[in-house]
Design an enzyme around this catalytic site. Sequence first.
Site, PDB file in Angstrom:
ATOM      1  N   THR A 229     -33.101   7.020 -46.709  1.00  0.00           N
ATOM      2  CA  THR A 229     -33.732   8.348 -46.819  1.00  0.00           C
ATOM      3  C   THR A 229     -33.422   8.921 -48.196  1.00  0.00           C
ATOM      4  OG1 THR A 229     -33.719   8.867 -44.486  1.00  0.00           O
ATOM      5  CG2 THR A 229     -33.420  10.724 -45.965  1.00  0.00           C
ATOM      6  N   ARG A 257     -39.963  10.454 -31.873  1.00  0.00           N
ATOM      7  CA  ARG A 257     -38.673  10.997 -32.339  1.00  0.00           C
ATOM      8  C   ARG A 257     -38.790  11.550 -33.775  1.00  0.00           C
ATOM      9  NH1 ARG A 257     -35.084  10.152 -36.873  1.00  0.00           N
ATOM     10  NH2 ARG A 257     -32.983  10.596 -36.175  1.00  0.00           N
ATOM     11  N   GLY A 259     -36.309  13.345 -36.847  1.00  0.00           N
ATOM     12  CA  GLY A 259     -34.910  13.562 -37.225  1.00  0.00           C
ATOM     13  C   GLY A 259     -34.672  14.911 -37.874  1.00  0.00           C
ATOM     14  N   ASP A 260     -33.592  14.977 -38.609  1.00  0.00           N
ATOM     15  CA  ASP A 260     -33.164  16.238 -39.232  1.00  0.00           C
ATOM     16  C   ASP A 260     -33.913  16.568 -40.519  1.00  0.00           C
ATOM     17  OD1 ASP A 260     -31.858  13.869 -40.260  1.00  0.00           O
ATOM     18  OD2 ASP A 260     -30.697  15.213 -41.535  1.00  0.00           O
ATOM     19  N   THR A 280     -28.455  13.133 -45.337  1.00  0.00           N
ATOM     20  CA  THR A 280     -28.860  11.817 -44.870  1.00  0.00           C
ATOM     21  C   THR A 280     -27.845  11.317 -43.856  1.00  0.00           C
ATOM     22  OG1 THR A 280     -29.265   9.507 -45.469  1.00  0.00           O
ATOM     23  CG2 THR A 280     -27.750  10.729 -46.887  1.00  0.00           C
ATOM     24  N   GLY A 281     -28.327  10.645 -42.834  1.00  0.00           N
ATOM     25  CA  GLY A 281     -27.431  10.153 -41.791  1.00  0.00           C
ATOM     26  C   GLY A 281     -28.160  10.186 -40.464  1.00  0.00           C
ATOM     27  N   GLY A 283     -29.839  11.537 -37.745  1.00  0.00           N
ATOM     28  CA  GLY A 283     -30.455  12.864 -37.691  1.00  0.00           C
ATOM     29  C   GLY A 283     -30.022  13.709 -36.520  1.00  0.00           C
TER      30      GLY A 283
HETATM   31  N1  ASP Z   1     -31.599  11.518 -41.381  1.00  0.00           N
HETATM   32  C1  ASP Z   1     -32.662  10.590 -41.183  1.00  0.00           C
HETATM   33  C2  ASP Z   1     -33.178  10.708 -39.771  1.00  0.00           C
HETATM   34  O1  ASP Z   1     -32.383  10.781 -38.864  1.00  0.00           O
HETATM   35  C3  ASP Z   1     -32.285   9.170 -41.421  1.00  0.00           C
HETATM   36  C4  ASP Z   1     -31.582   8.890 -42.732  1.00  0.00           C
HETATM   37  O2  ASP Z   1     -30.936   9.751 -43.296  1.00  0.00           O
HETATM   38  O3  ASP Z   1     -31.695   7.772 -43.199  1.00  0.00           O
HETATM   39  O4  ASP Z   1     -34.373  10.674 -39.561  1.00  0.00           O
END
Ligand code: ASP
Length: 361
Positions: A229, A257, A259-260, A280-281, A283
């Site tokens: 991301t 789904r 994410g954040d 990033t992480g 979500g």
């Molecule tokens: N945060 C992103 C999500 O959960 C994924 C990522 O950071 O790679 O969609």
Amino acid sequence: MLLRRVISVSSFKNKISYMKYLLLVVFIPTVIFSQSTQQQPPHAIAIAVHGGAGSLKKLNLTPEQEKAYKDTLAIALQTGYNLLKQGKTSVDAVEASVNVLENCTLFNAGRGAVLTHNGTIEMDAAIMNGRNSKAGAIAQVKTIKNPVSAARKVMDSSKFVLMAGKGAEEFAALQGLQIVDTSYFFTPYRRVQLQKALLGDTAVLDHSDTTGMIAPADITGNPNDKFGTVGCVAIDKYGNLAAATSTGGIVNKEYGRIGDSPLIGCGTYANNKTCAVSCTGRGEDFIRHVVAYDISSLMQYRIINLHDAANYVIKEKLTKAGGRGGCIAIDKNGHIEMPFNTEGMFRGYINTKGQMVVSIY
Ligand code: ASP
């Protein structure tokens, strides 16, 4: 005698009202006008980008792969920084930097985004202007070449904040953004990655151990098709902050789904009074803990600095809750923080002194 006293008192009163008149009509407006026309010294500019956090073991990356990531992050930084130097806004800069990363197959955003359970691509993005709290976001889009630019259109040219799916695509097309066939986004490694995730029945971060964030060169034959991301935060010469994030989400995600990243306050947030943040992480963890807004709120309500706020939220609060990931953040003085609780995070910055640093581990 009495008359003379009355006259002198009345002339005294007249003098006072004349002074008041001068103050009101001449002096105060002059001061206000001169203040408003006084040139504010240009604020020091700075910018930071990330390309995803995860299980980035040093041994997984060949020197060539490491160089490819770092070079692209440097190009993204320089692109945004050049705009800031030209006097463009932080919103312009974060959009342009994220566009560079979206157009590159190394990262999980735009071209090269991860695949869903059904083998499709669904991308999310957001952008926020710290000057006026305006924000725009899009989710589950499949055909918009640069999702973050669509998020910007939502912010600038609509009365909404978040648009999803077909409606968002329709809006982007009406706004004149480039629409591409969904095949444009696919890369060979993403198919292999999805197969692995399907076998393990896992919905995982692009950077997860289970599927391996780094595409081994022997699988793809191409050491360049890697992921993560992406996000960018910046401060412009007017002292305004902005943040942007763009993603394909997590590998093998299903049931629509989201994410954040496109959720304001969770993966993306900007406020001139405090900071701009892109996360990033995993979500779900960032949504539950409203991570980006939490960092800003700690600064606003607890009056703590960016270093303490960002490190506390990522390294203590999120870590204790089992959340994985990181963020990039910049404050109103151009100070940059990039905490993460994973093995690595693709990241870089150009600070207020113009120094560029790009790192992975
Ligand atoms: N945060 C992103 C999500 O959960 C994924 C990522 O950071 O790679 O969609």
